[in-house]
Enzyme design. Sequence first.
Site, PDB file in Angstrom:
ATOM      1  CG  HIS A 101      40.191  62.609  57.020  1.00  0.00           C
ATOM      2  ND1 HIS A 101      38.992  61.756  57.204  1.00  0.00           N
ATOM      3  CD2 HIS A 101      40.800  62.513  55.382  1.00  0.00           C
ATOM      4  CE1 HIS A 101      38.507  61.094  56.062  1.00  0.00           C
ATOM      5  NE2 HIS A 101      39.440  61.352  55.610  1.00  0.00           N
ATOM      6  CG  HIS A 103      42.573  65.211  52.269  1.00  0.00           C
ATOM      7  ND1 HIS A 103      43.361  63.327  51.898  1.00  0.00           N
ATOM      8  CD2 HIS A 103      41.027  64.155  52.306  1.00  0.00           C
ATOM      9  CE1 HIS A 103      42.836  62.193  52.117  1.00  0.00           C
ATOM     10  NE2 HIS A 103      40.953  62.930  51.973  1.00  0.00           N
TER      11      HIS A 103
HETATM   12  P1  AMP Z   1      39.622  59.869  53.066  1.00  0.00           P
HETATM   13  O1  AMP Z   1      38.644  58.686  51.888  1.00  0.00           O
HETATM   14  O2  AMP Z   1      39.437  61.693  52.033  1.00  0.00           O
HETATM   15  O3  AMP Z   1      38.463  59.202  53.748  1.00  0.00           O
HETATM   16  O4  AMP Z   1      41.418  59.483  53.033  1.00  0.00           O
HETATM   17  C1  AMP Z   1      41.246  58.425  53.614  1.00  0.00           C
HETATM   18  C2  AMP Z   1      42.929  58.712  53.558  1.00  0.00           C
HETATM   19  O5  AMP Z   1      43.299  57.879  55.034  1.00  0.00           O
HETATM   20  C3  AMP Z   1      43.495  58.370  52.531  1.00  0.00           C
HETATM   21  O6  AMP Z   1      44.312  59.111  51.805  1.00  0.00           O
HETATM   22  C4  AMP Z   1      44.971  57.269  53.145  1.00  0.00           C
HETATM   23  O7  AMP Z   1      45.886  56.725  52.455  1.00  0.00           O
HETATM   24  C5  AMP Z   1      44.428  57.717  54.436  1.00  0.00           C
HETATM   25  N1  AMP Z   1      44.670  56.635  55.450  1.00  0.00           N
HETATM   26  C6  AMP Z   1      44.312  55.567  55.608  1.00  0.00           C
HETATM   27  N2  AMP Z   1      44.238  54.765  56.781  1.00  0.00           N
HETATM   28  C7  AMP Z   1      45.911  55.457  57.766  1.00  0.00           C
HETATM   29  C8  AMP Z   1      46.712  55.881  58.356  1.00  0.00           C
HETATM   30  N3  AMP Z   1      46.895  54.621  59.335  1.00  0.00           N
HETATM   31  N4  AMP Z   1      48.250  56.924  58.405  1.00  0.00           N
HETATM   32  C9  AMP Z   1      47.953  57.658  57.809  1.00  0.00           C
HETATM   33  N5  AMP Z   1      47.066  58.023  56.021  1.00  0.00           N
HETATM   34  C10 AMP Z   1      45.899  56.432  56.533  1.00  0.00           C
END
Ligand code: AMP
Length: 138
Positions: A101, A103
Amino acid sequence: MKDTNCIFCKIANGEIPSSTIYEDEDFRVILDLGPASRGHALILPKDHYQDVCALDETVAAKALPLAAKIGAAMKEALGCSGFNVVQNNGKSAGQTVFHFHIHVIPRYDGGPEMVSWKPGEATAEELAETAELIKNKL
Ligand code: AMP
Ligand code: ZN
């Protein structure tokens, strides 16, 4: 390919509801549940790839233009003056969800402040040696 145990596969394919701001045949873009700033979005491919190294090249080629489009829309809609495009690979890099993903994080004058790295120091020899190590693996 989807991974039946992956929460982002379920979100990207609409099996779990999300605050979706954009969708096409390859991607769903949602708002992060724990936003670093107002409007913090996540670009999720609909297929499962663990990280950028596993990402399909055709999908990869579409991802950065999409990040630019989302960031430009944030500037117009939310009034942010800039945005970060951030992408974590591996636990040590801060990856917590192992479905690739990107950001897109709006940045506003006056904050919130975000942690960044502090520039270190390296000698010319160290840089040359490190460059050689990486170059040999490309
Ligand atoms: P990363 O640390 O780069 O793997 O980012 C994961 C991101 O996903 C974090 O910023 C979380 O806040 C976000 N996240 C986790 N679960 C969900 C969800 N169900 N819906 C939206 N965002 C999420
Ligand atoms: Zn997945």
